[in-house]
Design a protein around this motif. Structure first.
Motif, PDB file in Angstrom:
ATOM      1  N   ILE A   1      34.628 104.662  38.977  1.00 44.16           N
ATOM      2  CA  ILE A   1      34.602 103.686  37.885  1.00 44.16           C
ATOM      3  C   ILE A   1      33.454 103.990  36.932  1.00 44.16           C
ATOM      4  O   ILE A   1      33.595 103.862  35.700  1.00 44.16           O
TER       5      ILE A   1
ATOM      6  N   TRP B   1      34.058 104.794  33.105  1.00 44.23           N
ATOM      7  CA  TRP B   1      33.430 103.957  32.075  1.00 44.23           C
ATOM      8  C   TRP B   1      32.601 104.812  31.112  1.00 44.23           C
ATOM      9  O   TRP B   1      32.564 104.557  29.902  1.00 44.23           O
TER      10      TRP B   1
ATOM     11  N   THR C   1      25.579 100.133  32.538  1.00 46.90           N
ATOM     12  CA  THR C   1      26.739  99.750  33.345  1.00 46.90           C
ATOM     13  C   THR C   1      27.205 100.921  34.199  1.00 46.90           C
ATOM     14  O   THR C   1      27.589 100.746  35.371  1.00 46.90           O
TER      15      THR C   1
ATOM     16  N   TRP D   1      27.422 100.986  38.419  1.00 50.26           N
ATOM     17  CA  TRP D   1      28.561 101.407  39.229  1.00 50.26           C
ATOM     18  C   TRP D   1      28.175 102.524  40.198  1.00 50.26           C
ATOM     19  O   TRP D   1      28.611 102.538  41.363  1.00 50.26           O
TER      20      TRP D   1
ATOM     21  N   SER E   1      28.233  95.235  42.640  1.00 51.66           N
ATOM     22  CA  SER E   1      29.612  95.307  42.157  1.00 51.66           C
ATOM     23  C   SER E   1      29.907  94.140  41.215  1.00 51.66           C
ATOM     24  O   SER E   1      30.559  94.321  40.174  1.00 51.66           O
ATOM     25  N   PHE E   2      29.408  92.952  41.569  1.00 51.79           N
ATOM     26  CA  PHE E   2      29.593  91.786  40.705  1.00 51.79           C
ATOM     27  C   PHE E   2      28.878  91.975  39.374  1.00 51.79           C
ATOM     28  O   PHE E   2      29.427  91.680  38.300  1.00 51.79           O
TER      29      PHE E   2
ATOM     30  N   SER F   1      28.143  94.806  37.949  1.00 48.18           N
ATOM     31  CA  SER F   1      28.832  95.855  37.188  1.00 48.18           C
ATOM     32  C   SER F   1      30.037  95.284  36.447  1.00 48.18           C
ATOM     33  O   SER F   1      30.279  95.609  35.272  1.00 48.18           O
ATOM     34  N   ILE F   2      30.798  94.433  37.128  1.00 46.47           N
ATOM     35  CA  ILE F   2      31.957  93.804  36.482  1.00 46.47           C
ATOM     36  C   ILE F   2      31.502  92.918  35.333  1.00 46.47           C
ATOM     37  O   ILE F   2      32.109  92.898  34.242  1.00 46.47           O
ATOM     38  N   ILE F   3      30.425  92.168  35.548  1.00 47.26           N
ATOM     39  CA  ILE F   3      29.889  91.307  34.500  1.00 47.26           C
ATOM     40  C   ILE F   3      29.452  92.135  33.296  1.00 47.26           C
ATOM     41  O   ILE F   3      29.699  91.760  32.139  1.00 47.26           O
TER      42      ILE F   3
ATOM     43  N   VAL G   1      30.589  95.028  32.345  1.00 46.79           N
ATOM     44  CA  VAL G   1      31.779  95.499  31.633  1.00 46.79           C
ATOM     45  C   VAL G   1      32.313  94.407  30.717  1.00 46.79           C
ATOM     46  O   VAL G   1      32.614  94.649  29.535  1.00 46.79           O
ATOM     47  N   ALA G   2      32.442  93.195  31.256  1.00 45.53           N
ATOM     48  CA  ALA G   2      32.959  92.079  30.456  1.00 45.53           C
ATOM     49  C   ALA G   2      32.036  91.779  29.280  1.00 45.53           C
ATOM     50  O   ALA G   2      32.493  91.552  28.141  1.00 45.53           O
TER      51      ALA G   2
END
Length: 538
Positions: free
Chosen positions: A99, A103, A290, A294, A480-481, A483-485, A487-488
Motif C-alpha cells: 500500500i 500510494w 503517509t 504504511w 494502520s489506523f 495511515s488510513i486517516i 489517506v482520507a
C-alpha cells in the motif's frame, strides 16, 4: 602423641590438592577422546561444535511465501540462520509495503499531472469562472470532516507513540536478559579457570603434583579463558548492535510520527485559512509521510510475527532443550556431552574427601572430619550446606589449622607449632583453590546442562513474551489506523485545493461573489447600449 596425630592430619590435607589434580589425567583422556571422535580440526571451540551435525527440528505450521525462492512456500520452521526464514517472515508485512508503494506511485502520477497542467494549460487557468451559489456550504462540510479526521489523527499518533515507548522498553529488557546470561556464563568459566590456575601454581611450588597434571591444568584453563573471552566479545558486540538497532527504530518512529502530527495540524490550518499554495506544499509532504506510515505498519506487523515465532521456539526449548528449533544457535547438545567430565570431577572430589576421612577415622578416630560437599553415588549432587555437626568445611580448614602453625617471624626451629608457615600456605593454597572450584561448580553445572539458558528463556517466555507481542500490536494497529486517516485527510484537502483553484481563491483572500455579478450586469448594459445606439442616431 597429639602432636603426631595433627601432623599426619595436616599431611592428609596437603595431599588433597595433589590427589585431586592427579584425577585430571583421567579427565584429560576423556576430553581428548571426545575431541578426536567429533572433529579432526584442532583447537575447535566447543561453542562452534554445534555445526558438526544438523540439529533435529520440531515440525511446525510455518508456511509462508518466500520472495527469495520464486515466491514458493517456506516450510523450514524457525531458523534465524536461514535467509529464507527471514525473507518469508519479513514478507508478512507485505500489506503495508504494498500500500505504501502504491500510494507513492499514485503521488508521483498526481504530481506529474499537476506539473503538466501547470505548464501546458496556464491560459485556461486564467479564465474567470462563474461562482457556484453553494460555494460556502460546499466548503463548510469538507472543513468539518477534515477537522474531525485531524482529531482522530492526534489520538492515533498518541497511541502509536505510547505503544512504541513500551515496545522499546520491553525489547531492551529481553535483550538484556539474553546478553546477561551470556556474560554470566563467561564469568562462571573465568571463576573456574582462576581456581585451576591457582591449583597449577600450588602444584609447581609444592612439588606434590606431577608436572603433567600442572601442565594440563594450565593448558585447559587457557583454552577455557579463550572460550570465555569469545563469549564476552560476542555478547558485547551483539548487545551494541541490537541496542543501536532498537534505538534507531525507536528514534526514527518517534521523529517520523511526531513530524507527521505537526504536518497534519499545519495542513488543516492552511486548509481552513484557504492558503492554496502552502496547502499544496503540505499536501505533498503529508503524502510522503503517509507512505512512511504504511511502511512502518508493515515493519511492526512483521516484528510481531517474528516475536510469535521466537516465543513458540522458546516453548519447544522448554520441552526439549536438546532437540528444538533453537539448536542451530545453542550448543546444548555439545555441552551435554561434557556432563560426564563434570561428573568425573564430582566423583573425584567425593572419593578424595572420603579417603581423607577414612584415614582420619582409622588412625585418629577422635579428630574432626572433613565435610563432603557431594552426595553419594550415582547422583553426586553438590550440597555444600548439608554438613553434619562433627565435620568441618573445606574452606574452614586453613582457619582451623592456623592456631597450630608457626608464624613467619619465628627464627630457628618451630617450637610449639605443628608445621611451618610454608606448609600452612601450601595447605591454604590448595584448600582455597578447591573451594573456588566448588564455588563455581553450581554455575558450571548449570552451564553444562544448559540450565542457565533455560532459566533465561523461561523468564522471557512467561514474563515478557505476551507483553512484548501486545506492545508491538499497540504500535502497528494504531499505525494502520493512522495511515488510513492520512489517506482520507490528504484526499479531502487535495479535492478542496482543486475546488479553491477553480473558484479563484487567492492566498489569504477570496474573490467577492459580487464581482462576477457586476461583470455580468456591466456586460448586459453594454450590449443594450450598443443595440440602442443606432436608433438614437436615426
Amino acid at each position: 602423641m597429639g602432636s603426631t596425630r595433627i601432623t599426619k592430619v595436616a599431611i592428609f590435607l596437603i595431599l588433597v590438592g595433589a590427589i585431586w589434580a592427579l584425577n585430571f589425567n583421567k579427565i584429560e583422556g576423556r576430553l581428548t577422546t571426545m575431541t578426536t571422535s567429533r572433529s579432526s580440526q584442532p583447537g575447535r571451540s566447543l561453542l562452534q561444535a554445534v555445526n558438526v551435525s544438523e540439529p533435529l527440528r520440531h515440525s511446525d505450521d510455518t508456511v509462508r511465501v518466500d520472495p527469495l525462492d520464486n515466491f514458493k512456500k517456506y516450510r523450514g520452521g524457525y531458523d534465524i540462520t536461514n535467509k529464507h526464514y527471514w525473507s518469508s517472515t519479513i514478507f508478512t508485512g507485505i500489506h503495508g509495503y504494498a500500500i505504501g508503494v502504491l500510494w507513492l506511485f499514485c503521488g508521483l502520477v498526481y504530481g506529474g499531472f499537476l506539473l503538466a497542467t501547470t505548464f501546458c494549460c496556464q491560459n485556461n487557468n486564467r479564465k474567470l469562472k462563474k461562482t457556484s451559489p453553494c460555494q460556502e456550504q460546499c466548503y463548510l462540510w469538507p472543513t468539518i470532516l477534515a477537522t474531525f479526521i485531524t482529531v482522530l489523527a492526534i489520538v492515533a499518533t498518541g497511541l502509536v507513540l505510547g505503544g512504541n515507548a513500551r515496545f522499546h522498553s520491553k525489547a531492551k529488557t529481553v535483550v538484556n536478559i539474553v546478553i546477561d546470561t551470556a556474560n554470566e556464563a563467561s564469568e562462571t568459566i573465568y571463576n573456574t579457570t582462576g581456581a585451576m590456575k591457582d591449583m597449577s601454581v600450588n602444584l609447581e611450588v609444592s612439588n606434590n603434583g606431577s608436572s603433567q597434571a600442572s601442565g594440563f591444568l594450565t593448558s585447559t584453563s587457557q583454552k577455557l579463558d579463550s572460550q570465555a573471552a569469545d563469549i564476552q566479545r560476542q555478547a558485547k558486540k551483539n548487545r551494541h548492535a541490537i541496542d543501536n538497532g532498537l534505538r534507531i527504530v525507536y528514534i526514527v518512529t518517534i521523529v517520523t510520527i511526531s513530524f507527521n502530527l505537526v504536518a497534519v495540524l499545519v495542513l488543516t490550518a492552511f486548509g481552513i485559512l484557504r492558503l492554496r499554495r502552502a496547502l499544496k506544499v503540505f499536501i505533498g509532504l503529508c503524502w510522503l509521510l503517509t507512505v512512511l506510515c504504511w511502511l512502518f505498519f508493515g515493519m511492526y506487523f512483521f516484528l510481531e510475527k517474528f516475536e510469535g515465532d521466537t516465543c513458540t521456539a522458546l516453548e519447544d526449548f522448554q520441552k526439549d532443550p536438546y532437540n528444538s528449533s533453537l539448536s542451530s544457535i545453542l550448543p546444548c547438545n555439545e555441552l551435554l556431552s561434557a556432563k560426564s567430565v563434570l561428573s568425573d570431577v564430582s566423583a573425584g572430589i567425593y572419593d578424595l574427601v572420603n579417603e581423607v576421612n577414612t584415614n582420619i577415622s582409622t588412625t585418629y578416630p577422635d579428630l574432626i572430619q572433613v565435610c563432603n560437599p557431594f552426595s553419594a553415588p550415582p547422583e553426586y549432587r553438590y550440597q555444600p550446606n548439608n554438613c553434619p555437626d562433627n565435620t568441618i568445611k573445606i574452606a574452614e580448614i586453613p582457619q582451623a589449622l592456623k592456631w597450630f602453625t608457626c608464624s613467619d617471624e619465628s627464627t630457628g626451629p618451630c617450637v610449639g607449632g605443628l608445621f611451618s608457615a610454608n606448609e600452612f600456605r601450601t595447605v591454604e593454597g590448595y584448600t582455597n583453590s578447591i573451594q573456588k572450584i566448588l564455588n563455581a561448580y553450581p554455575g558450571m553445572e548449570d552451564l553444562v546442562e544448559c540450565q542457565s539458558v533455560e532459566d533465561a528463556f523461561s523468564e522471557i517466555l512467561h514474563r515478557h513474551c505476551k507483553p512484548l507481542k501486545r506492545y508491538t500490536r499497540m504500535v502497528w494497529a494504531p499505525l494502520s489506523f493512522l495511515s488510513i486517516i492520512m489517506v482520507a485527510l490528504v484526499l479531502i484537502w487535495t479535492v478542496e485545493s482543486h475546488h479553491m483553484q477553480e473558484h479563484h481563491f487567492s492566498d489569504g483572500s477570496v474573490k467577492p461573489r459580487s464581482t462576477a455579478a457586476e461583470i455580468t450586469e456591466a456586460s448586459i448594459a453594454k450590449e443594450t447600449k450598443d443595440d440602442s445606439f443606432p436608433n438614437s442616431v436615426v
